[in-house]
Write a protein that holds these residues in place. Structure first.
Motif, PDB file in Angstrom:
ATOM      1  N   ALA A 150     -46.620 -46.085   8.619  1.00  0.00           N
ATOM      2  CA  ALA A 150     -46.399 -44.918   7.750  1.00  0.00           C
ATOM      3  C   ALA A 150     -47.515 -44.782   6.716  1.00  0.00           C
ATOM      4  N   VAL A 151     -47.990 -45.909   6.199  1.00  0.00           N
ATOM      5  CA  VAL A 151     -49.077 -45.889   5.217  1.00  0.00           C
ATOM      6  C   VAL A 151     -50.361 -45.381   5.866  1.00  0.00           C
ATOM      7  N   CYS A 152     -50.652 -45.878   7.073  1.00  0.00           N
ATOM      8  CA  CYS A 152     -51.869 -45.458   7.780  1.00  0.00           C
ATOM      9  C   CYS A 152     -51.829 -43.973   8.102  1.00  0.00           C
ATOM     10  N   ILE A 153     -50.684 -43.486   8.550  1.00  0.00           N
ATOM     11  CA  ILE A 153     -50.556 -42.062   8.884  1.00  0.00           C
ATOM     12  C   ILE A 153     -50.809 -41.202   7.661  1.00  0.00           C
ATOM     13  N   GLU A 154     -50.246 -41.587   6.534  1.00  0.00           N
ATOM     14  CA  GLU A 154     -50.432 -40.795   5.311  1.00  0.00           C
ATOM     15  C   GLU A 154     -51.883 -40.817   4.852  1.00  0.00           C
ATOM     16  N   ARG A 155     -52.554 -41.949   4.968  1.00  0.00           N
ATOM     17  CA  ARG A 155     -53.973 -42.017   4.587  1.00  0.00           C
ATOM     18  C   ARG A 155     -54.809 -41.078   5.448  1.00  0.00           C
ATOM     19  N   VAL A 156     -54.584 -41.111   6.755  1.00  0.00           N
ATOM     20  CA  VAL A 156     -55.364 -40.252   7.650  1.00  0.00           C
ATOM     21  C   VAL A 156     -55.042 -38.788   7.399  1.00  0.00           C
ATOM     22  N   ARG A 157     -53.774 -38.492   7.168  1.00  0.00           N
ATOM     23  CA  ARG A 157     -53.379 -37.101   6.901  1.00  0.00           C
ATOM     24  C   ARG A 157     -54.070 -36.552   5.667  1.00  0.00           C
ATOM     25  N   ARG A 158     -54.203 -37.395   4.625  1.00  0.00           N
ATOM     26  CA  ARG A 158     -54.825 -36.935   3.374  1.00  0.00           C
ATOM     27  C   ARG A 158     -56.327 -36.689   3.538  1.00  0.00           C
TER      28      ARG A 158
ATOM     29  N   PRO B 133     -49.449 -35.668  11.463  1.00  0.00           N
ATOM     30  CA  PRO B 133     -48.895 -37.000  11.728  1.00  0.00           C
ATOM     31  C   PRO B 133     -48.731 -37.283  13.220  1.00  0.00           C
ATOM     32  N   GLU B 134     -48.338 -36.275  13.996  1.00  0.00           N
ATOM     33  CA  GLU B 134     -48.168 -36.495  15.437  1.00  0.00           C
ATOM     34  C   GLU B 134     -49.511 -36.789  16.109  1.00  0.00           C
ATOM     35  N   GLN B 135     -50.555 -36.113  15.674  1.00  0.00           N
ATOM     36  CA  GLN B 135     -51.879 -36.387  16.234  1.00  0.00           C
ATOM     37  C   GLN B 135     -52.326 -37.806  15.900  1.00  0.00           C
ATOM     38  N   VAL B 136     -52.041 -38.252  14.683  1.00  0.00           N
ATOM     39  CA  VAL B 136     -52.401 -39.619  14.295  1.00  0.00           C
ATOM     40  C   VAL B 136     -51.614 -40.624  15.136  1.00  0.00           C
ATOM     41  N   ARG B 137     -50.333 -40.332  15.367  1.00  0.00           N
ATOM     42  CA  ARG B 137     -49.521 -41.237  16.186  1.00  0.00           C
ATOM     43  C   ARG B 137     -50.064 -41.339  17.608  1.00  0.00           C
ATOM     44  N   ARG B 138     -50.585 -40.228  18.152  1.00  0.00           N
ATOM     45  CA  ARG B 138     -51.152 -40.270  19.497  1.00  0.00           C
ATOM     46  C   ARG B 138     -52.396 -41.152  19.536  1.00  0.00           C
ATOM     47  N   ILE B 139     -53.204 -41.076  18.459  1.00  0.00           N
ATOM     48  CA  ILE B 139     -54.380 -41.955  18.390  1.00  0.00           C
ATOM     49  C   ILE B 139     -53.930 -43.411  18.314  1.00  0.00           C
ATOM     50  N   MET B 140     -52.923 -43.674  17.490  1.00  0.00           N
ATOM     51  CA  MET B 140     -52.402 -45.040  17.372  1.00  0.00           C
ATOM     52  C   MET B 140     -51.901 -45.558  18.720  1.00  0.00           C
TER      53      MET B 140
ATOM     54  N   ILE C 179     -56.459 -47.207  12.970  1.00  0.00           N
ATOM     55  CA  ILE C 179     -56.820 -46.021  12.206  1.00  0.00           C
ATOM     56  C   ILE C 179     -56.014 -45.966  10.908  1.00  0.00           C
ATOM     57  N   GLY C 180     -56.711 -45.722   9.813  1.00  0.00           N
ATOM     58  CA  GLY C 180     -56.052 -45.628   8.516  1.00  0.00           C
ATOM     59  C   GLY C 180     -55.750 -46.947   7.851  1.00  0.00           C
ATOM     60  N   SER C 181     -56.170 -48.055   8.453  1.00  0.00           N
ATOM     61  CA  SER C 181     -55.850 -49.370   7.877  1.00  0.00           C
ATOM     62  C   SER C 181     -56.695 -49.685   6.650  1.00  0.00           C
ATOM     63  N   GLY C 182     -57.898 -49.092   6.578  1.00  0.00           N
ATOM     64  CA  GLY C 182     -58.790 -49.374   5.454  1.00  0.00           C
ATOM     65  C   GLY C 182     -59.926 -50.302   5.794  1.00  0.00           C
ATOM     66  N   LYS C 183     -60.218 -50.468   7.089  1.00  0.00           N
ATOM     67  CA  LYS C 183     -61.290 -51.386   7.479  1.00  0.00           C
ATOM     68  C   LYS C 183     -62.649 -50.938   6.956  1.00  0.00           C
ATOM     69  N   SER C 184     -62.870 -49.624   6.842  1.00  0.00           N
ATOM     70  CA  SER C 184     -64.157 -49.141   6.320  1.00  0.00           C
ATOM     71  C   SER C 184     -64.331 -49.529   4.858  1.00  0.00           C
ATOM     72  N   ALA C 185     -63.245 -49.455   4.089  1.00  0.00           N
ATOM     73  CA  ALA C 185     -63.305 -49.856   2.676  1.00  0.00           C
ATOM     74  C   ALA C 185     -63.602 -51.348   2.559  1.00  0.00           C
ATOM     75  N   VAL C 186     -63.018 -52.140   3.422  1.00  0.00           N
ATOM     76  CA  VAL C 186     -63.276 -53.578   3.412  1.00  0.00           C
ATOM     77  C   VAL C 186     -64.728 -53.853   3.783  1.00  0.00           C
ATOM     78  N   ALA C 187     -65.238 -53.146   4.783  1.00  0.00           N
ATOM     79  CA  ALA C 187     -66.639 -53.313   5.185  1.00  0.00           C
ATOM     80  C   ALA C 187     -67.573 -52.989   4.027  1.00  0.00           C
ATOM     81  N   GLU C 188     -67.274 -51.935   3.279  1.00  0.00           N
ATOM     82  CA  GLU C 188     -68.113 -51.555   2.138  1.00  0.00           C
ATOM     83  C   GLU C 188     -68.096 -52.636   1.066  1.00  0.00           C
ATOM     84  N   LEU C 189     -66.958 -53.282   0.869  1.00  0.00           N
ATOM     85  CA  LEU C 189     -66.875 -54.343  -0.139  1.00  0.00           C
ATOM     86  C   LEU C 189     -67.695 -55.558   0.285  1.00  0.00           C
TER      87      LEU C 189
END
Length: 213
Positions: free
Chosen positions: A148-156, A162-169, A24-34
């Motif tokens: 940390a980068v992935c958490i910030e992307r998802v938060r934005r 951040p804790e919810q994102v960590r639970r998903i991770m 989650i938050g890695s950017g795989k969707s952006a890569v897929a679009e490219l």
């Protein structure tokens, strides 16, 4: 496994396949679009899952039988929030859901793959490692970024803390597990402009591998 093995083993011939995954938050969707912008067919597991659980979807009956009619929304589709309450904190319930959805998703994606006329396709499978589906593809491409980068992307982009994102991770494969399964890795620590050249280089490589296969 290569497309050419289909004729030798009795399998249906298919294009060269690249499995695209990432946390989650890695950017795989952006890569897929490219990849899609380069004319590559992208078969996305999440899109297939949504189709299977939309009103009239093939997965709704088995899900309702397993989890109750309360997980079906007023419009006849899946009530994702209601289902999430049942499965997120219950590993056994999550496995039952996966046992329903994952074979259906795999079958639909395999059908799309077999029907594609292009030299290669990208299979977007977020839970590729978790579900042991690396055998669907000839290569595995992992989009990676520090936690940390992935958490910030998802938060934005969402209302998650951040804790919810960590639970998903924590419910997903670890970075080390994904990287161990990778044939190719995109380190996505920058912006979209940084991703494009990497995708273009991989596109050329995959075209060459598909032609040589």
């Amino acid at each position: 496994m290569t497309p050419q093995q289909g004729s030798d083993s009795g399998r249906v011939a298919r294009p060269f396949a690249v499995a695209l995954t990432g946390g989650i938050g890695s950017g795989k969707s952006a890569v897929a679009e490219l990849f899609s912008a380069l004319g590559v067919t992208v078969s996305d597991a999440d899109a297939v899952s949504h189709a299977l659980t939309a009103p009239g979807g093939a997965a709704l009956g088995p899900i309702a039988e397993t989890f109750g009619k309360k997980v079906i929304s007023a419009d006849g589709g899946l009530d994702r929030a209601a289902l999430r309450e049942q499965v997120f904190a219950d590993p056994a319930a999550r496995r039952r859901l996966e046992g329903i959805l994952h074979p259906m998703i795999r079958a639909r994606m395999q059908a799309e793959l077999a029907a594609d006329p292009g030299p290669y396709v990208v299979l977007g499978i977020p839970l590729l490692v978790e579900t042991g589906q690396t055998d669907m593809a000839d290569r595995v491409l992992v989009v990676d970024a520090p936690e940390a980068v992935c958490i910030e992307r998802v938060r934005r982009r969402s209302a998650l803390t951040p804790e919810q994102v960590r639970r998903i991770m924590a419910s997903q494969a670890s970075r080390a597990e994904r990287l161990a399964a990778a044939d190719d890795v995109i380190e996505n620590t920058g912006d979209l402009a940084d991703l494009a050249p990497e995708v273009q280089a991989l596109h050329k490589r995959y075209l060459s591998l598909a032609a040589d296969g």
